[in-house]
Scaffold this motif. Structure first.
Motif, PDB file in Angstrom:
ATOM      1  N   UNK A  63      89.130   9.138  65.414  1.00  0.00           N
ATOM      2  CA  UNK A  63      88.975   7.930  64.588  1.00  0.00           C
ATOM      3  C   UNK A  63      88.836   6.625  65.374  1.00  0.00           C
ATOM      4  N   UNK A  64      89.255   6.628  66.641  1.00  0.00           N
ATOM      5  CA  UNK A  64      89.144   5.430  67.472  1.00  0.00           C
ATOM      6  C   UNK A  64      87.793   5.314  68.173  1.00  0.00           C
ATOM      7  N   UNK A  65      86.944   6.312  67.978  1.00  0.00           N
ATOM      8  CA  UNK A  65      85.627   6.279  68.606  1.00  0.00           C
ATOM      9  C   UNK A  65      85.615   6.760  70.044  1.00  0.00           C
ATOM     10  N   UNK A  66      86.668   7.481  70.437  1.00  0.00           N
ATOM     11  CA  UNK A  66      86.720   8.043  71.786  1.00  0.00           C
ATOM     12  C   UNK A  66      86.746   9.572  71.694  1.00  0.00           C
ATOM     13  N   UNK A  67      86.381  10.216  72.779  1.00  0.00           N
ATOM     14  CA  UNK A  67      86.344  11.680  72.790  1.00  0.00           C
ATOM     15  C   UNK A  67      87.746  12.237  72.589  1.00  0.00           C
ATOM     16  N   UNK A  68      87.856  13.178  71.656  1.00  0.00           N
ATOM     17  CA  UNK A  68      89.132  13.793  71.306  1.00  0.00           C
ATOM     18  C   UNK A  68      89.679  14.570  72.499  1.00  0.00           C
ATOM     19  N   UNK A  69      90.980  14.480  72.739  1.00  0.00           N
ATOM     20  CA  UNK A  69      91.603  15.064  73.925  1.00  0.00           C
ATOM     21  C   UNK A  69      91.362  16.553  74.105  1.00  0.00           C
ATOM     22  N   UNK A  70      91.428  17.314  73.023  1.00  0.00           N
ATOM     23  CA  UNK A  70      91.192  18.753  73.124  1.00  0.00           C
ATOM     24  C   UNK A  70      89.781  19.076  73.579  1.00  0.00           C
ATOM     25  N   UNK A  71      88.824  18.248  73.182  1.00  0.00           N
ATOM     26  CA  UNK A  71      87.444  18.455  73.605  1.00  0.00           C
ATOM     27  C   UNK A  71      87.251  18.051  75.059  1.00  0.00           C
ATOM     28  N   UNK A  72      88.037  17.101  75.528  1.00  0.00           N
ATOM     29  CA  UNK A  72      88.017  16.764  76.958  1.00  0.00           C
ATOM     30  C   UNK A  72      88.487  17.975  77.752  1.00  0.00           C
TER      31      UNK A  72
END
Length: 149
Positions: A63-72
Motif C-alpha cells: 500500500x505504500x508503493x514499495x516492493x513487498x518484503x516477501x517478494x524481495x
C-alpha cells in the motif's frame, strides 16, 4: 547479448551435470523465475557468483508503493536458487537473514540481484546476496544458509 546467452547455457549445463538429470526431467527455468521475469545477466563459474536482472512490476507493491518484503525475498531466492543448483548437489534454503536498506519502487524499472557462494562446509552452503538499482545503490542485503539434502 551473446555472452549472456553463453552464460545461461553454461549455467544450465552445469546444473544438469550436477543433478545427473536430463532437461526433460527438470522444470527449467523454475516457474517463480519466469513469473518474476528474471534474466541472468552474469554467471561466473570460477567466483561461484551470479547476477539476475528483474523488472519492477506494479503487482509487487504494498500500500505504500514499495516492493513487498516477501517478494524481495523471492527476488533474492531467484538469484541464489539457480546458483545453488550448480555449486552443490540437491539443496534447499534453510534460512534467509535480510536487511532492507532503501525502498524499492516502480521508478527504478529494474533491480539487480547479486549472489555469491561464500562458504561450503560439509552439508552447509552460505550465500551472500545484495540488491541494487541500475545506478548501483544498495537496496537490500541477505545471507542465506542452504542445506545439502
Amino acid at each position: 547479448m551473446k555472452e549472456i546467452s553463453e552464460n545461461i547455457t553454461a549455467l544450465t549445463q552445469k546444473y544438469l551435470d550436477a543433478m545427473h538429470k536430463s532437461a526433460e526431467e527438470l522444470q527449467l527455468p523454475a516457474p517463480s523465475f519466469e513469473i518474476m521475469k528474471c534474466e541472468i545477466v552474469e554467471f561466473n563459474e570460477v567466483n561461484k557468483s551470479i547476477c539476475v536482472k528483474i523488472p519492477m512490476q506494479e503487482i509487487w507493491l504494498n500500500p505504500y508503493g514499495t516492493m513487498q518484503g516477501g517478494l524481495i525475498m523471492g527476488a533474492i531466492d531467484n538469484a541464489v536458487g539457480p546458483l545453488s543448483l550448480v555449486v552443490a548437489s540437491r539443496n534447499m534454503t534453510r534460512d534467509i537473514r535480510s536487511k532492507l536498506l532503501k525502498p524499492i519502487v516502480m521508478e527504478m524499472e529494474y533491480i539487480y540481484v547479486f549472489a555469491k557462494l561464500s562458504e561450503h562446509k560439509k552439508r552447509r552452503l552460505i550465500f551472500e546476496s545484495n540488491i541494487t538499482n541500475k545506478d548501483g545503490d544498495l537496496l537490500a542485503t541477505a545471507t542465506l544458509t542452504n542445506w545439502i539434502i
